[in-house]
Scaffold this motif. Structure first.
Motif, PDB file in Angstrom:
ATOM      1  N   VAL A  94       0.909  -1.109   0.111  1.00  0.00           N
ATOM      2  CA  VAL A  94      -0.002  -0.087   0.042  1.00  0.00           C
ATOM      3  C   VAL A  94       0.888   1.186   0.118  1.00  0.00           C
ATOM      4  N   SER A  95       0.151   2.213  -0.216  1.00  0.00           N
ATOM      5  CA  SER A  95       0.829   3.833  -0.374  1.00  0.00           C
ATOM      6  C   SER A  95       0.533   4.210   1.248  1.00  0.00           C
ATOM      7  N   PRO A  96       1.692   5.186   1.486  1.00  0.00           N
ATOM      8  CA  PRO A  96       1.477   6.153   2.656  1.00  0.00           C
ATOM      9  C   PRO A  96       0.110   7.161   2.335  1.00  0.00           C
ATOM     10  N   HIS A  97      -0.488   7.453   1.325  1.00  0.00           N
ATOM     11  CA  HIS A  97      -1.628   8.052   1.057  1.00  0.00           C
ATOM     12  C   HIS A  97      -2.761   7.284   0.998  1.00  0.00           C
ATOM     13  N   ASP A  98      -2.961   6.006   0.757  1.00  0.00           N
ATOM     14  CA  ASP A  98      -3.940   5.155   1.112  1.00  0.00           C
ATOM     15  C   ASP A  98      -4.656   5.320   2.392  1.00  0.00           C
ATOM     16  N   THR A  99      -6.100   4.960   2.416  1.00  0.00           N
ATOM     17  CA  THR A  99      -6.656   5.411   3.807  1.00  0.00           C
ATOM     18  C   THR A  99      -6.662   3.850   4.532  1.00  0.00           C
ATOM     19  N   ILE A 100      -7.037   3.912   5.857  1.00  0.00           N
ATOM     20  CA  ILE A 100      -6.849   2.802   6.744  1.00  0.00           C
ATOM     21  C   ILE A 100      -8.213   1.898   6.200  1.00  0.00           C
ATOM     22  N   ASP A 101      -9.109   2.500   5.776  1.00  0.00           N
ATOM     23  CA  ASP A 101     -10.227   1.713   5.459  1.00  0.00           C
ATOM     24  C   ASP A 101      -9.897   1.087   4.182  1.00  0.00           C
TER      25      ASP A 101
END
Length: 152
Positions: free
Chosen positions: A83-90
């Motif tokens: 995942v990317s650091p910009h992805d949401t936890i959801d």
């Protein structure tokens, strides 16, 4: 909505890794020392897989193999979803649920910058829900600090 970047800022960015040639016993020892449930498997800065406690139980112990004689590369989970650091936890929770994953390495512009677990994501979601509930309670009940009723 909280992002992976925010979660990493709170929990830290440590990623523990082993080589595919390391023994499973050494990997288990590292997981125990660092109190983590998985380690990244890397060689020459390339992510090859993840070895989890579950992998150790199901692919080593269940088959009567020796953790000392079995190499990490023989039993690791080779397909790595990142995942990317910009992805949401959801988004991360959805990926973990859909793909039955417990750990997601975080990669930014091809560089590994951290790893999150399903436990990290659940904890973050619970914290967010507590904040929402607290805000709603304040809205419903109104401010209570410093408010006095004037006698009629």
């Amino acid at each position: 909505m909280r992002t992976v970047e925010e979660l990493l800022n709170e929990k830290g960015r440590d990623v523990f890794e082993v080589s595919p040639d390391a023994s499973v016993q050494d990997a288990i020892r590292l997981m125990a020392e660092r109190n983590v449930g998985a380690v990244l498997v890397r060689a020459d800065d390339e992510v090859l897989g993840i070895l989890s406690e579950r992998d150790c139980v199901r692919r080593v112990m269940l088959h009567g193999r020796s953790a000392r004689d079995t190499r990490v590369g023989q039993v690791m989970s080779g397909s790595v979803q990142t995942v990317s650091p910009h992805d949401t936890i959801d988004y991360c929770m959805q990926q973990m649920t859909d793909r039955r994953l417990r750990h997601l390495p975080v990669v930014e512009r091809g560089v590994l910058i951290g790893m999150i677990s399903v436990g990290d994501a659940v904890k973050a979601q619970l914290s967010d829900q507590e904040d929402v509930i607290s805000g709603l309670e304040s809205y419903i009940h109104g401010p209570s600090v410093g408010v006095r009723r004037v006698a009629e």
